[in-house]
Design an enzyme around this catalytic site. Sequence first.
Site, PDB file in Angstrom:
ATOM      1  N   TRP A 133       0.718  -1.219  -0.040  1.00 21.66           N
ATOM      2  CA  TRP A 133       0.057  -0.027   0.134  1.00 21.66           C
ATOM      3  C   TRP A 133       0.881   1.191   0.088  1.00 21.66           C
ATOM      4  CZ3 TRP A 133      -5.534   0.517   0.173  1.00 21.66           C
ATOM      5  CH2 TRP A 133      -5.908   1.806   0.269  1.00 21.66           C
ATOM      6  N   GLU A 206       7.941  -1.556   1.297  1.00 22.36           N
ATOM      7  CA  GLU A 206       7.626  -1.221   2.666  1.00 22.36           C
ATOM      8  C   GLU A 206       8.494  -1.907   3.745  1.00 22.36           C
ATOM      9  OE1 GLU A 206       3.250  -0.715   3.563  1.00 22.36           O
ATOM     10  OE2 GLU A 206       3.562  -1.909   1.648  1.00 22.36           O
ATOM     11  N   ASP A 239       9.577   3.020   1.753  1.00 22.61           N
ATOM     12  CA  ASP A 239       8.446   3.547   2.292  1.00 22.61           C
ATOM     13  C   ASP A 239       8.281   3.389   3.637  1.00 22.61           C
ATOM     14  OD1 ASP A 239       6.014   4.706   2.859  1.00 22.61           O
ATOM     15  OD2 ASP A 239       4.754   3.611   1.173  1.00 22.61           O
ATOM     16  N   GLN A 242       4.653   4.328   7.981  1.00 21.12           N
ATOM     17  CA  GLN A 242       4.298   3.805   9.001  1.00 21.12           C
ATOM     18  C   GLN A 242       5.225   3.457   9.987  1.00 21.12           C
ATOM     19  OE1 GLN A 242       0.543   1.572   8.879  1.00 21.12           O
ATOM     20  NE2 GLN A 242       0.232   2.152   6.980  1.00 21.12           N
ATOM     21  N   LYS A 268       3.005  10.035   7.625  1.00 24.31           N
ATOM     22  CA  LYS A 268       2.339   9.794   8.722  1.00 24.31           C
ATOM     23  C   LYS A 268       3.015  10.297  10.313  1.00 24.31           C
ATOM     24  CE  LYS A 268      -0.304   5.882   6.755  1.00 24.31           C
ATOM     25  NZ  LYS A 268      -1.780   6.345   7.063  1.00 24.31           N
ATOM     26  N   ARG A 402      -4.005  -4.514  12.856  1.00 24.35           N
ATOM     27  CA  ARG A 402      -2.761  -3.677  12.759  1.00 24.35           C
ATOM     28  C   ARG A 402      -2.758  -2.944  14.194  1.00 24.35           C
ATOM     29  NH1 ARG A 402      -2.315  -0.028   7.987  1.00 24.35           N
ATOM     30  NH2 ARG A 402      -4.395   0.348   8.225  1.00 24.35           N
TER      31      ARG A 402
END
Length: 429
Positions: A133, A206, A239, A242, A268, A402
Site C-alpha cells: 500500500w 515497505e 516507504d 508507518q 504519517k 494492525r
Amino acid sequence: MADFWSDVERHVVRYGAAFTPEIIVGAEGSHVITESGRRILDFTSGQMSAILGHSHPEIVATVRRQVGELDHLFSGMLSRPVVELSRRLAESLPDPLSKTLLLTTGAEANEAAVRMAKLVTGGYEIVSFARSWHGMTQAAAGATYSAGRRGYGPPAPGNFAIPAPDSYRPDFTRPDGSLDWERQLDHAFALFDAQSTGAPAACLVEPILSSGGVIEPPVGYLRRLLEQCRERGMLLILDEAQTGLGRTGTWYAFERDGVVPDIITLSKTLGAGLPLAAVVTSEEIEQRAYERSFLFYTTHVSDPLPAAVGNTVLDILERDGLDRRAAELGERLRRGLLELRSRHEAVGDVRGRGLLQGLELVTDRAAKTGAERLGAEVTRRCLELGLHMNVVQLPGMGGTFRIAPPLTSTDEEIDRGLAILDEALEKSR
C-alpha cells in the site's frame, strides 16, 4: 444524533470501509472521545500517525504559535522551519541520505520519489510487493496491490508485483517448512526480467508491510533486495510512512538490516497526525535529478507550518527517547498478544516489531483458514468495550489486526487494551 447520520447518508462520499459508528468530538493522549462522553482507547494512533498521542500539548503549542507567524508561502520561498527540518532529517539518517523534499502525504511523497527515480535512471519500471500500500495517487496507486486496483482502467505501464515474504503462509519452502525467501526473491526477479522491456527504474517497498497484514521480511531480505536492484541499475525506495521515527524500536525500520536505501519516504509519523511528508535522498541523486529539470512543484511543498510541527516531533522523540520506549512497550504488547494466542484457538499468528504488531485470526490453525467474519465481529466488540482496532481483511487471508498504539502510551494502557481484546475474543467464540 439521528440528524448527523442522516446528513452522512445524504452528503458524505463513502471512500473505503464503513464509518465507525461513533461521533468523535475530541481526542487526548491515547484516547478518542465520543459525543456521548465515552473515552475509547486508540490502538491505531489515528491513521497509524499520531505517534505522540492525540493533542500533545507541545504540538498544540507549536501549531498555535506558527499559524500566527507563518503558515503558508509561495512554493518557491523557503523558511527556517523547512530548512531546519531538512537538516535534522539528514542528521537522523545514515550517509549518503542528505537532501530532503517536504510535502504533505505519503502518497505524494511516493509520487515524488517514483518521479525522481524515473528521471534519474531513464527507466520507468517499478517493482513492489503484491500486498503493498503506497497511496491513492497515480504512481503510488500503480504500485499498490493490496486493494483498489479494479474498476479504474489501466494503471501506468511498467508496474510489477513480486510476492510478499510471508513467513506465516510461505509459498517457497525449505525442508523444514519455513519460508525460503532467497529462492522466492530470485524467482520473483527472474519473472520480472522476463517481462521487463529493459527500462527498470526502482523497487518501492515497505520495510514492514502494514496494510498487507503486518508482514515483516526476514533478516537479510532487504540486503538481497538491494543487491537485486544494483544488478539491474534500479534505485531502492523504502516507504517508511508507518515504520519511521521510532515506531519499530529504532528510528527507521531499515536500520535492523544494515542497508541504506537510495530514497526514503516519510509521512504519517513525521507529522504526528498532521499532514507532513518527506522524500530524502543522496546529494548525487538530487544533483542528477536537478540537472534533468526535476519538477514537483505543488501548492504545499515546503510549507512552514507543518515543518515547524515536524521539528517539534523530532524534539520530543529525541528528548524522551521514544524509540527505546517503543521497543520496551512493543515487547510488553507482544508478550500479551502471545499470551492471548496461547489461550484463544482463533489466534493463528502474532508478528511485527516494536509498536507495530499484527495478530491474525483463523478458523483453523492447522489449515490457517481465514477468519474475516470473526475479525469484523471482534473489531465490533472491542469498540463496544472501549478499544478501537483496525482489522485488515484481504482475500485469502484471515482478519489481521494492525496494532499500533502511540509511542507515548503507558504500561497500563497497553495492558488495558490487551484485556479488552481478550474479552472481545472470548465473547466472539
